[in-house]
Design an enzyme around this catalytic site. Structure first.
Site, PDB file in Angstrom:
ATOM      1  N   ARG A  15      34.729  31.253  26.315  1.00 33.42           N
ATOM      2  CA  ARG A  15      34.592  29.951  26.958  1.00 33.42           C
ATOM      3  C   ARG A  15      33.112  29.678  27.246  1.00 33.42           C
ATOM      4  NH1 ARG A  15      38.862  30.817  31.758  1.00 33.42           N
ATOM      5  NH2 ARG A  15      38.030  32.944  31.494  1.00 33.42           N
ATOM      6  N   ASP A 270      42.763  39.117  38.659  1.00 34.61           N
ATOM      7  CA  ASP A 270      41.416  38.694  39.061  1.00 34.61           C
ATOM      8  C   ASP A 270      41.162  38.950  40.536  1.00 34.61           C
ATOM      9  OD1 ASP A 270      40.068  37.867  36.811  1.00 34.61           O
ATOM     10  OD2 ASP A 270      40.875  35.844  36.862  1.00 34.61           O
TER      11      ASP A 270
END
Length: 372
Positions: A15, A270
């Site tokens: 990304r 995460d």
């Protein structure tokens, strides 16, 4: 303002912080944008695309960091990137500091203003910069889980939707937020038997109204989690407490008691993961088997569909990047309490209460840290 977009260096992270359309908007507002060479080449965006949008392409990350006042990224800065940060700079990216004291202390030492996408709030509630990636991760979790159920991946050898005369797989989604509801949608679409657990009754009511008989909604208690997890073929961990480490809802003993070849997909990795047996993996080696259960714990799941994810993320972040660039970091943070909620580190201080609590560090009120 001078804005820098380095190439992401996390394993299999393709990304990019700003796509050309975002760059064009910033340049139209009078800002300079510096993009590292080949920053988005893997998703089909060329350096020429950035030049046409008005950016200056620089050959290295060193030059991008050195030339910029505001650094816009996607993933947390790794050690090599933290070494390039300097006092007075602003970093705008996903941070997930609660389970990562090394990164937190590195950012504190750097003297930057570190604004985390995942704790920026919205005027109508929610987490608008986390939502698009939660949507992607939720949808991907079912794809990943279905793949992990295949024999070659260590799974039970089950097709989510079953077959004529054969029962479908039992999918249990823990957490009914953005990622959870997207996981539910995908699992129902593949004709699995789906259960969603959450502690918010209003949320469960909304899910029940949305999906009807296709979804079993259950109020989440320790007993309910244990009952449904032990019968599950695929468990999706979609829990979130903004800024804090994810609660450990699945114990090691529970994993040991799960069906052999069943699968856990931990979207919460995460923030440290929702299972005691979860540990971060990468797209290079996304899964492992522990106690006979396949664990998929990739910490940047949307990176696997980087083109879709990058454009979706930019749609959400661009207004905030423009505010930071047009007003300057301090004024933008003082004026907008929702953006200010994203401020995790400022001038060596932890400025988000949940992050400070998780790290065991002193908390500083962000307005006071900003000199207000």
């Amino acid at each position: 303002m001078r804005i820098g977009v380095p190439k992401e260096i996390k394993v299999f992270e393709n990304r990019v912080g700003l796509v050309p359309a975002s760059v064009r908007e910033l340049v139209a507002h009078g800002h300079q944008v510096f993009v590292e060479k080949n920053a988005a080449a893997r998703i089909g965006v060329t350096d020429e695309d950035y030049v046409k949008a008005g950016a200056t392409v620089l050959p290295s990350a060193d030059e991008v960091f050195a030339s910029s006042d505001l650094i816009v990224k996607v993933k947390e800065p790794l050690a090599a990137e933290r070494a390039m940060l300097r006092p007075g700079q602003t970093l705008f990216t996903y941070l997930h500091l609660a389970p990562d004291p090394d990164q937190a202390h590195g950012l504190m030492r750097s003297g930057v203003a570190a604004i985390a996408y995942e704790t920026v709030t919205g005027a109508r509630g929610g987490l608008p910069l986390l939502s698009p990636m939660s949507e992607v991760a939720g949808r991907m979790s079912i794809q990943a889980g279905a793949h992990c159920l295949e024999m070659e991946q260590g799974g039970r050898g089950m097709l989510l939707g079953g077959s004529a005369g054969v029962a479908p797989a039992n999918v249990v989604v823990i957490g009914g937020g953005v990622s959870g509801v997207n996981a539910v949608r995908m699992a129902i679409g593949l004709e699995a038997s789906v259960t969603c657990l959450d502690v918010n009754l209003e949320r469960l009511y909304g899910l029940d109204q949305q999906f009807g008989a296709g979804l079993n909604t259950i109020f989440s208690t320790r007993q309910a989690i244990e009952d449904y997890v032990l019968e599950a073929d695929l468990v999706i961990g979609a829990v979130l407490i903004p800024g804090r480490s994810a609660p450990k809802l699945i114990s090691t003993d529970m994993v040991k008691a799960m069906k052999r070849g069943s699968v856990i997909v931990d979207i919460a990795i995460d923030q440290g993961g929702f299972a005691e047996t979860s540990r971060p993996t990468t797209h290079a080696a996304p899964s492992y088997v522990e106690h006979g259960v396949v664990h998929y714990c990739v910490a940047n799941m949307p990176g696997a569909v980087a083109r879709t994810s990058a454009f979706a993320l930019n749609n959400a972040t661009l207004p905030f990047v423009l505010a930071l660039a047009n007003k300057g970091t301090t004024e933008a943070l003082v004026e907008d309490p929702h953006l200010r909620a994203g401020l995790n580190v400022y001038d060596g201080k932890i400025t988000h209460p949940a992050v400070a609590e998780s790290l065991g560090e002193p908390y500083f009120d962000p307005l006071r840290a900003l000199g207000q």
